[in-house]
Design a protein around this motif. Structure first.
Motif, short mmCIF file in Angstrom:
data_model
loop_
_atom_site.label_atom_id
_atom_site.label_comp_id
_atom_site.label_asym_id
_atom_site.label_seq_id
_atom_site.Cartn_x
_atom_site.Cartn_y
_atom_site.Cartn_z
N ILE A 79 0.86 -1.20 0.00
CA ILE A 79 0.00 0.00 0.00
C ILE A 79 0.89 1.24 0.00
N HIS A 80 0.34 2.34 -0.56
CA HIS A 80 1.09 3.60 -0.67
C HIS A 80 0.42 4.68 0.17
N LEU A 81 1.10 5.13 1.23
CA LEU A 81 0.59 6.25 2.04
C LEU A 81 0.30 7.49 1.19
N PRO A 82 1.24 7.96 0.34
CA PRO A 82 1.00 9.27 -0.30
C PRO A 82 0.02 9.21 -1.46
N GLN A 83 -0.62 8.06 -1.66
CA GLN A 83 -1.64 7.96 -2.71
C GLN A 83 -3.05 7.94 -2.13
N THR A 84 -3.16 8.22 -0.83
CA THR A 84 -4.46 8.22 -0.16
C THR A 84 -5.41 9.22 -0.82
#
Ligand code: GUN
Ligand code: ZN
Length: 434
Positions: A79-84
């Motif tokens: 999962i990617h935090l900065p793609q929330t």
């Protein structure tokens, strides 16, 4: 210090082996009227309530749930935090999607205040979806990882993350250099790796955005600190694969690029792997590497159908990934709903017990954390969920027609989402209440 002992009574289910290896019946334990006992953040007993209750002190606090199922916390291996803030971005496949939506969104993480705000939203979203451990990409900015770990540490979560390394084929505002990336990684590792329940992952974005020099330094970091993770992407999209071949003509395919730079091993997690061939699966398995299966993302970005039976044939460790923001949901229940359909489109089945395995023990094994998380075995961390059979009117009505735990589990994975997660516990503390 006095023991803080508590017990939770409900139906209890956990995966204890891979159904592909032991068959479905031997792959799980189910207690229709079960009891889970927690001592100081760890599980101390699990079993039938009728057997365990008489062994406990009369004054122990027992929380009794009706119409609910206790399971281990779910594990998101990609999962990617900065793609929330960009989930559900319209119309592109991987490479155009990265340039059009992803890079501009990630650039905002240069600002620590922004990173703090999103880390808070992101962790709340994980917990309300029942995800207690995730392997997380930050942005290229170290502050993205500091923001994430600061928030995770406050809740004593078991989390793994790293800052993206990316020194070419990306906008200038979003690149590091081999030297700056290496130094930033060292500082982050020294601050966070092994602190409480936190672990660090070296995170080259994917082969096209790192120079050979940077990939070599990623491999060097792995040798410099014990038990570091490495996470990256592989063989997700056909255009991407052609690009890797053009950038690394001297290598024998995509996996061989990572192999050459010594990035394969027991704490290596490769996301997607949609187009891996037989030999690549064999090499991944031989090195103890793992793949994150990301069905919602692979469908949303039109990447393709992951061949889980081929991975099983090679006894390759596979975990489940939401891949937010290429993936469209933080919910691993909804991710399993899509995984089932991906198997259907390939003429294969995904049993609810294999699904449970993928979201719990399979993920733990992919991360080499099965002695700590992924099951409800005594001695492991008390990371668990309470799923509510009456979360929605339809779920409630549908589950009344279910005849056994297999049907109940499958319906939970088909109709369930964040609404289904009544409570989430991490290290024995309640960290989400619906
Ligand atoms: N490949 C390289 N970067 C990314 C990313 O951010 N998301 C996905 N899905 N694939 C990638
Ligand atoms: Zn990804």
């Amino acid at each position: 210090m006095p023991l803080t002992r508590k017990a939770y009574r409900a139906a209890i289910l956990h995966s204890i082996a891979d159904p592909a290896e032991v068959g479905i019946e031997a792959s799980y334990e189910y207690f229709e009227d079960g009891l889970l006992v927690i001592d100081n953040g760890r599980i101390s007993a699990v079993g039938h309530a009728g057997d365990l209750l008489p062994t406990l002190p009369a004054d122990i606090e027992v929380t009794h749930y009706q119409d609910a199922l206790i399971t281990p916390g779910l594990i998101d291996t990609h999962i990617h935090l900065p793609q929330t803030g960009m989930v559900g971005a319209y119309g592109e496949q991987l490479l155009d999607w990265l340039n059009t939506y992803t890079f501009p969104c990630e650039s905002q993480f240069a600002d620590k205040a922004h990173a703090d705000e999103v880390a808070d939203i992101f962790i709340k979203e994980l917990l309300r979806n029942g995800t207690t451990t995730a392997l997380v990409f930050g942005s290229v900015h170290p502050q993205s990882v500091n923001a994430f770990f600061e928030a995770a540490e406050k809740l004593d979560l078991r989390m793994i993350a790293g800052k993206v390394m990316m020194d070419r084929n990306a906008p200038d505002y979003l690149t590091d250099t081999p030297e700056s990336g290496y130094q930033e990684n060292k500082a982050l590792i020294e601050r966070w790796h092994g602190k409480g329940r936190l672990h660090y992952a070296v995170t080259p974005r994917f082969a096209p955005t790192s120079t050979p020099e940077q990939l070599a330094l990623a491999g060097q970091l792995l040798g410099e600190y014990p038990d570091l993770y490495i996470q990256t992407h592989i063989s997700e999209n056909k255009q991407e694969i052609e690009w890797v071949k053009a950038l690394f003509p001297e290598r024998n395919g995509y996996l061989d690029v990572y192999d050459h730079y010594k990035l394969l091993g027991e704490r290596s997690v490769f996301a997607h792997g949609v187009h891996l061939c037989d030999d690549e699966c064999a090499r991944l398995a031989e090195t103890g590497s793992a793949v994150a299966f990301c069905p919602t993302s692979n469908l949303f970005l039109g990447s393709g159908l992951f061949n889980l039976p081929m991975a099983e044939k090679h006894k390759l460790n596979v975990g489940l990934g939401t891949d937010v923001g290429g993936g469209t949901s933080f919910s691993l229940l909804q991710t399993l709903n899509e995984a089932y359909k991906v198997m259907q489109l390939q003429g294969a089945r995904l049993s609810p017990f294999k699904s449970l395995y993928l979201a719990t023990l399979g993920g733990a094994r992919a991360l080499r954390l099965e002695d700590r998380i992924g099951t409800l075995h005594p001695g492991t961390d008390a990371d668990f969920l309470v799923l509510d059979y009456n979360a929605t009117p339809l779920l409630s009505y549908r589950l009344k027609q279910a005849n056994n735990i297999a049907e109940t589990l499958f319906v939970l994975m088909t109709l369930g989402d964040d609404r289904t997660v009544l409570q989430t516990y991490a290290a024995g503390q309640r960290v989400h209440q619906r």
